[in-house]
Scaffold this active site. Sequence first.
Site, PDB file in Angstrom:
ATOM      1  N   ASP A  42      -5.143   0.878   6.215  1.00  0.00           N
ATOM      2  CA  ASP A  42      -5.712   0.724   7.336  1.00  0.00           C
ATOM      3  C   ASP A  42      -7.162   1.713   7.415  1.00  0.00           C
ATOM      4  OD1 ASP A  42      -3.765  -1.259   7.581  1.00  0.00           O
ATOM      5  OD2 ASP A  42      -2.914  -0.087   9.282  1.00  0.00           O
ATOM      6  N   TYR A  47       9.403  -1.231   9.907  1.00  0.00           N
ATOM      7  CA  TYR A  47       8.508  -0.807   8.974  1.00  0.00           C
ATOM      8  C   TYR A  47       9.207   0.281   8.233  1.00  0.00           C
ATOM      9  CZ  TYR A  47       4.025   0.321   6.914  1.00  0.00           C
ATOM     10  OH  TYR A  47       2.832   0.582   6.139  1.00  0.00           O
ATOM     11  N   GLY A  74      -2.482  -6.842  14.910  1.00  0.00           N
ATOM     12  CA  GLY A  74      -2.448  -6.703  13.557  1.00  0.00           C
ATOM     13  C   GLY A  74      -3.786  -6.307  13.076  1.00  0.00           C
ATOM     14  N   GLY A  76      -2.199  -4.758  19.051  1.00  0.00           N
ATOM     15  CA  GLY A  76      -1.072  -5.537  18.552  1.00  0.00           C
ATOM     16  C   GLY A  76      -1.146  -6.760  17.959  1.00  0.00           C
ATOM     17  N   ASP A  80       0.899  -1.142  -0.014  1.00  0.00           N
ATOM     18  CA  ASP A  80      -0.044   0.009   0.030  1.00  0.00           C
ATOM     19  C   ASP A  80       0.854   1.272   0.099  1.00  0.00           C
ATOM     20  OD1 ASP A  80       0.791  -0.010   2.706  1.00  0.00           O
ATOM     21  OD2 ASP A  80      -1.233   0.660   3.588  1.00  0.00           O
ATOM     22  N   SER A 109      -5.238  -3.468  13.231  1.00  0.00           N
ATOM     23  CA  SER A 109      -5.302  -1.775  13.269  1.00  0.00           C
ATOM     24  C   SER A 109      -6.350  -1.228  14.178  1.00  0.00           C
ATOM     25  CB  SER A 109      -5.597  -1.630  11.646  1.00  0.00           C
ATOM     26  OG  SER A 109      -5.083  -0.486  11.224  1.00  0.00           O
ATOM     27  N   SER A 112      -5.188   1.095  15.958  1.00  0.00           N
ATOM     28  CA  SER A 112      -4.912   2.481  15.588  1.00  0.00           C
ATOM     29  C   SER A 112      -5.617   3.092  14.791  1.00  0.00           C
ATOM     30  CB  SER A 112      -3.398   2.766  15.733  1.00  0.00           C
ATOM     31  OG  SER A 112      -2.779   2.018  14.537  1.00  0.00           O
TER      32      SER A 112
HETATM   33  C1  GLA Z   1       0.692  -1.873   8.478  1.00  0.00           C
HETATM   34  C2  GLA Z   1       0.416  -0.528   7.912  1.00  0.00           C
HETATM   35  C3  GLA Z   1      -0.514  -0.686   6.605  1.00  0.00           C
HETATM   36  C4  GLA Z   1       0.279  -1.467   5.606  1.00  0.00           C
HETATM   37  C5  GLA Z   1       0.535  -2.900   6.445  1.00  0.00           C
HETATM   38  C6  GLA Z   1       1.577  -4.012   5.497  1.00  0.00           C
HETATM   39  O1  GLA Z   1      -0.714  -2.382   8.838  1.00  0.00           O
HETATM   40  O2  GLA Z   1      -0.401   0.234   8.751  1.00  0.00           O
HETATM   41  O3  GLA Z   1      -0.631   0.424   5.816  1.00  0.00           O
HETATM   42  O4  GLA Z   1       1.515  -1.163   4.970  1.00  0.00           O
HETATM   43  O5  GLA Z   1       1.351  -2.593   7.706  1.00  0.00           O
HETATM   44  O6  GLA Z   1       0.772  -4.119   4.444  1.00  0.00           O
END
Ligand code: GLA
Length: 350
Positions: A146, A196, A98, A96, A18, A100, A102
Amino acid sequence: MVEVLAPGRVNIIGEHTDYNDGFVLPFAIDKHVRVRIERARCWEFRSENFKEHIVLERIERTSTWADYVMGVINVLRSEFEIPPVTVEISSNLPTGAGFSSSAALELAVGWGIKELFDLPITKLEMVQVCHRAENEFVGMRCGIMDQFSVALSKKDHAIFLDTANLEYQHVPLNLDGASFYVIDSSVRRSLVSSEYNRRRNECEEVLKILGKGSFRQVEFEDLSKLPEVLRKRARHVLEENRRVIDAVNALKNRDMRRLGEVLYESHESLEKLYEVSCPQIDYIVEWLKQVPSVLGARIFGGGFGGGILALSTDPLNEFAPKLAKTYESRFGLPISLMKISSDDGVRRLN
Ligand code: GLA
């Protein structure tokens, strides 16, 4: 007073694409962040989950979860007059893992403020506000997936999004008797922000070396011009984009076997080429490969821990306790298993 519900999300496929102008295929899930927002005399943020109460005279960074809230308010204030508010937050979204949480918090707050002050702003514009808040205020240089999926998802559908131009399609989630599950590895991702951002820099380096303005102009033939590590990163991005299209076709054709295969392929690429997995997650994915009802599985989200998304024709009730036992004795950590259903994006409740 305004009450808003914002869902978490999982991503079926399209990881680390993304921020590279690529494709993603996420959907919002039926676990949420809920906020109540009302006018107040100073900025006040309360979280039921963190048992915290933050009171501020003015918007400033605190290096806590409250930065997600203040980041959104800060970006909105560059365009609109926003007087102080109280924000009360509760959530049943594990942090935490995954999902999202946040982005869910950002969208819940942003949409609540929009509703409270009747701001002339669309959902897509709010996605961009929240994305900017996370990049500029929090300092996590995430892509837009996200925020986009938390805002614009539709129940029983995934979003096939082209992050190069934000064109999207809702693709029906007809899983032909199979379901998605998340296994939380309990590994929490302390590295996620630094690693990241490093992956992002590596991808920018790829474009610089190749003299291209966007990853969409990068071809497989270009890979040989790159040093080894960058070649691996770029190959992941190019192949992952193809896998997203394969996954969309598999969903449209209700071909669950193929959908499962691309999940396993994606995991292998994230493990070996993009190098964002970890031994605990790889162990679980290998285990899942031995379970006949599991069609595919992979790490999802930013990486370095968190959850595994699995597609299975069976609820895994029999298998999960066995995995939990060997996993705990090997890594000293528990696992938890959740069945995942889709949901609509952010919405006002009252
Ligand atoms: C996190 C980031 C996203 C995306 C993923 C990996 O969740 O917030 O924007 O880059 O990692 O795909």
